[in-house]
Write an enzyme that holds these catalytic residues in place. Sequence first.
Site, mmCIF file in Angstrom:
data_model
loop_
_atom_site.group_PDB
_atom_site.id
_atom_site.type_symbol
_atom_site.label_atom_id
_atom_site.label_comp_id
_atom_site.label_asym_id
_atom_site.label_seq_id
_atom_site.Cartn_x
_atom_site.Cartn_y
_atom_site.Cartn_z
ATOM 1 C CG ASP A 272 -7.853 -8.370 -3.614
ATOM 2 O OD1 ASP A 272 -7.741 -9.388 -4.311
ATOM 3 O OD2 ASP A 272 -7.752 -7.219 -4.063
ATOM 4 C CG ASP B 267 -4.315 -10.525 -7.223
ATOM 5 O OD1 ASP B 267 -4.750 -10.503 -8.381
ATOM 6 O OD2 ASP B 267 -4.878 -9.954 -6.273
#
Length: 202
Positions: free
Chosen positions: A155, A174
């Site tokens: 991330d 995401d």
Amino acid sequence: MPRKYIILLAVALSVIVLDQWTKYVVVRELTTQMDGKETLGERLGAMYSSPPPQGFNGLHYQPRRHIEVSENFFRLRYAENPGAAWGMFRSLSPETRGPLFHVVSLGAVLLISFYFSKLSGSDPEEKWALWGLPLVLGGALGNYIDRIARAFVIDFLEAHWFDKAAWPSFNVADAAICVGVGMLLVDAFVRKEKPAQAPSKA
């Protein structure tokens, strides 16, 4: 090939490629994982490997810097997520978490594929599902590649409010999943089941 499957392949593959490319750039620019790696093959090998956690922060790849896009609101910072979206289930043991995510990811792919196969591809009312499902599929596969390669997801997008409140770090996969799910919610409201016609009387 029917138009709907061209859309499925084009959108899902675009999400996967963009997701993996941005993660490659983040690992190259924001961590030390590719230091000393001269060729693309060496860099990809470093990106898709999973060395043991190092240092006090417990990360597998050591951060070198972060980028402040907007000082009080948004930054690019390397993070590792062994859990699901937004860090859910990260506290589970690796022995439990790994098989669970394999089953969930493969189940999601099968469910999306089944639902998509039911679309006609020509009904204008299906447009939200026609584009939303490939986004969810591409995002799910993008993160699944990470889990297969290294058992954690990279991330790097970090939204915050003057460092007093922060949204959990996320990535392109995401974001695609969230947009796709949003489109499916719109589809649920827009597309109505047509009532079955009563059989004509002789």
